[in-house]
Write an enzyme that holds these catalytic residues in place. Sequence first.
Site, PDB file in Angstrom:
ATOM      1  N   HIS A 177     102.291  64.417  75.590  1.00 48.31           N
ATOM      2  CA  HIS A 177     104.235  64.450  75.690  1.00 48.31           C
ATOM      3  C   HIS A 177     104.630  63.674  76.274  1.00 48.31           C
ATOM      4  O   HIS A 177     104.004  63.947  77.859  1.00 48.31           O
ATOM      5  CB  HIS A 177     104.123  65.688  76.131  1.00 48.31           C
ATOM      6  N   GLU A 187     102.649  60.237  72.038  1.00 48.13           N
ATOM      7  CA  GLU A 187     104.460  60.011  71.766  1.00 48.13           C
ATOM      8  C   GLU A 187     105.491  58.957  72.521  1.00 48.13           C
ATOM      9  O   GLU A 187     104.704  58.907  73.195  1.00 48.13           O
ATOM     10  CB  GLU A 187     105.177  61.693  72.667  1.00 48.13           C
ATOM     11  N   ASP A 224     109.658  58.129  73.265  1.00 49.60           N
ATOM     12  CA  ASP A 224     110.866  58.352  73.150  1.00 49.60           C
ATOM     13  C   ASP A 224     111.188  57.030  72.873  1.00 49.60           C
ATOM     14  O   ASP A 224     110.612  56.149  73.668  1.00 49.60           O
ATOM     15  CB  ASP A 224     111.691  59.408  73.913  1.00 49.60           C
ATOM     16  N   HIS A 236     112.733  58.620  77.456  1.00 53.91           N
ATOM     17  CA  HIS A 236     113.250  60.010  77.238  1.00 53.91           C
ATOM     18  C   HIS A 236     114.500  60.473  76.734  1.00 53.91           C
ATOM     19  O   HIS A 236     115.013  60.724  76.151  1.00 53.91           O
ATOM     20  CB  HIS A 236     112.502  61.326  77.751  1.00 53.91           C
ATOM     21  N   GLU A 267     109.665  59.276  68.475  1.00 50.91           N
ATOM     22  CA  GLU A 267     111.319  59.735  68.414  1.00 50.91           C
ATOM     23  C   GLU A 267     111.905  59.119  68.673  1.00 50.91           C
ATOM     24  O   GLU A 267     112.774  58.190  69.221  1.00 50.91           O
ATOM     25  CB  GLU A 267     111.333  60.920  69.334  1.00 50.91           C
TER      26      GLU A 267
HETATM   27 CA    CA Z   1     110.313  63.623  72.752  1.00 55.73          CA
END
Ligand code: CA
Length: 317
Positions: free
Chosen positions: A14, A41, A43, A56, A146
Site C-alpha cells: 500500500h 500500489e 495512486d 495519494h 488507482e
Molecule cells: Ca490507493
Amino acid sequence: MRTGPPIRPVVIAHRGASGYLPEHTLQAKALAYKMGADYLEQDVVATLDDELVVLHDIHLDRVTDVASFYPRRCRDDGRFYARDFALEEIRQLSAHERTNADGSLVYPGRYEGEGEQFRVHTFAEELSFIARLQSDGGRPVGIYPEIKSPAWHLSEGVDISALFLDLLREFGFESHSDPVYVQCFDDQELIRIRNTLGCSLKLIQLIGENSWREAKTDYEALWTEDGLQRLSSTVDGIGPWINQLYRIRPDGEIDNTGAVARAHKYGLAVHPFTFRKDDLPQGFESFEQLLQFATHELSVDGLFTDFPDLALPSPGP
Ligand code: CA
C-alpha cells in the site's frame, strides 16, 4: 464452497512499503519489492500540464513542502492542488512522511529522516522503475494503480482515466491476464472504463463509507445482493474497508459478517484495506491476530498493507 487449507492472500504494498519509508516514493516501492510483495500500489493524479504523478491525494500539502516552496499557490480552502502545478514545479518539491493539517506526523514512529532525498515522480517513471526492478531482481511483481477522483478531474478539465489507460497501454498492459489491477472508488467510472473505454484489465471496486464522500457512489447499495451482482458484471473484485467485514460482539470477540463469502458467491475477489501494525482496526490487538483472522476466518484473496514483510511468510533458513 472452498475447502482445504487457506491460500495465502496476495500482498499489495500500500503506497509501497509505506510503514517504513515515505509513501509513494520510489524508495518505498523498491523496499516493498525486496520484501517480496506481490503487487505495488500507485495512486495517480493529474498535474496542470496533464502529466500523471503518483500521489495519494489530489493535494500536495500533506506529503511535500509545497506550502513553503510556493506559499501563495493554494486555493481558497487553503489546500495546494497537484492540478494547479506543472510537473516541473512539482519536481522541485521534497516529499516527506504524511502529516496532519497541523504538521504533526500521522504515524509517529515511522521514518523521520531529512526529506530532501525524496521526490514526487510520474506514473511513467514508476512503471519504468518497476520494469527495471524486475529485470534486476529476477522476480515478477504486479502493479495495482488507482485512478483518484475521476469526476473531480473531469470537472477540472482532464479525463484522467483515458490518460491513465493510454499510459498503461504504452507499457504493454492491456489484457485481462496482465499482472495489473486497476482500482477506483467511483462505480460509474469503472463502468465507463470497462464499457466505453474498452478496458480489458482486471478492475477493483473500492468500497468505502458513504460518509467519506470519496465519490458519488452509494457503497451501502453495493453490498446488497443486487449491488454485488451488478458489480460482478463490471469488475473482478472489490477492495472494501476491512471494518466492513467484521463486527465486534459485546464480549469483545470478533465475528465474520459473511460479507466476503457473499462477494465470493458472485465471483468477486476481496482485497480489503489497510493492514497497519501501528493503526490496527478496532477490536484487534496485534497485526498477527488481524492477519490470522483475515486469512483463516474471512478467507480474503488479497490485502493492502503498509507492512508487506509482516503479511508474507518468513523466508526459509
Ligand atoms: Ca490507493
